[in-house]
Design a protein around this motif. Sequence first.
Motif, short mmCIF file in Angstrom:
data_model
loop_
_atom_site.label_atom_id
_atom_site.label_comp_id
_atom_site.label_asym_id
_atom_site.label_seq_id
_atom_site.Cartn_x
_atom_site.Cartn_y
_atom_site.Cartn_z
N LEU A 1 37.01 51.22 44.36
CA LEU A 1 38.42 50.91 44.49
C LEU A 1 38.75 50.49 45.92
N LEU B 1 48.49 51.95 32.00
CA LEU B 1 48.39 51.19 33.25
C LEU B 1 47.69 49.86 32.98
N HIS C 1 42.02 50.24 35.52
CA HIS C 1 43.40 50.71 35.67
C HIS C 1 43.94 50.53 37.08
N HIS C 2 43.08 50.54 38.09
CA HIS C 2 43.59 50.66 39.46
C HIS C 2 43.08 49.64 40.47
N SER C 3 42.14 48.78 40.10
CA SER C 3 41.57 47.85 41.08
C SER C 3 42.63 46.96 41.70
N GLY D 1 38.28 53.60 35.22
CA GLY D 1 39.18 53.79 36.36
C GLY D 1 39.45 52.51 37.12
N ARG E 1 36.08 55.86 43.66
CA ARG E 1 36.85 55.74 44.91
C ARG E 1 36.24 54.70 45.83
N ARG F 1 43.35 41.99 37.13
CA ARG F 1 44.10 43.06 37.77
C ARG F 1 44.55 42.64 39.16
#
Length: 301
Positions: free
Chosen positions: A252, A127, A285-287, A282, A249, A147
């Motif tokens: 994010l 990712l 990868h996802h922000s 984490g 969480r 990101r």
Amino acid sequence: MNARAERGGAGPLVVGVDGSEPSLRAVDWASDEAVLRGVALRVVYACLWDRYEGGAVARDIGRPTALPLPQDIVDAAAERARARHPDLRVTTDVVLEEPEYALVREGRKASALVVGTRGRGGLAELLLGSVSLAVAAHADCPVIVLRGSHDNQATPPVHGRIVVGVGEDPKEPAAVRFAADEARRRGVTLEAVRAWRCPAHETTDHPLLVGEPDRLHEERAAEELETALRDVPADIEVRRRTVEGHARRVLLDASHRADLLIVGARRKEGHLGLQLGRVAHGLLHHSACPVAVVPHREGDA
């Protein structure tokens, strides 16, 4: 103390490019950031091959009938940066080396590193590209990974908010200090977030937490937040948030309302693996917004 601190003054802002369109858009963001910092921009292309080995080439790069040379890539990036900020000092370099090693070495003399999310040659190995992940995990300077909505450039701010995650050890000041500086440069609010949880084994029968375990954990989180923010200058607007939940969480969720999300990463001498921690890993990868990973070594003040 690193080399640039020993010399005094700030090193250049380094941006890694790979010939892809996203990497040239990263040059826009890095150019804005360099101007905010008042430092030079250094554009670096690193690869083991003397010809481009990636995927789709950005439109701004010449040589339409042949694969570009490495020098074509850095020249196009530099031209783009100068077109955006004519007074910005821009230097370039081509390094025939694995990019993760080259960029980590560049970080020893840089005020910060800027990288995109993709792996070498534009291939999504994970990712988050393996090069960006390795640089964020090992560099001696802050690493900004573009990101999410990275086309929202450093200026003007879109959300008017810089978010910093405060971890379990609020006495580590590097990430908060970096976040305060970024908020000041942009003239935006600094939002400091401390996530907390009440462990499942702590019930109302716990002798120290009779009746109010949640409240005590939240109060402790608030105290840790104040400790972390104790040296933030008074002229910076600070918003404090303690939120129940997993730190990854919570942060994010905050990334959807931030121009930049900042987290710390503890570096251990002699440790060769990824030095990020689960939360930073984490977020990379996802922000939903750019993430800055700020290293902290034990004993740093």
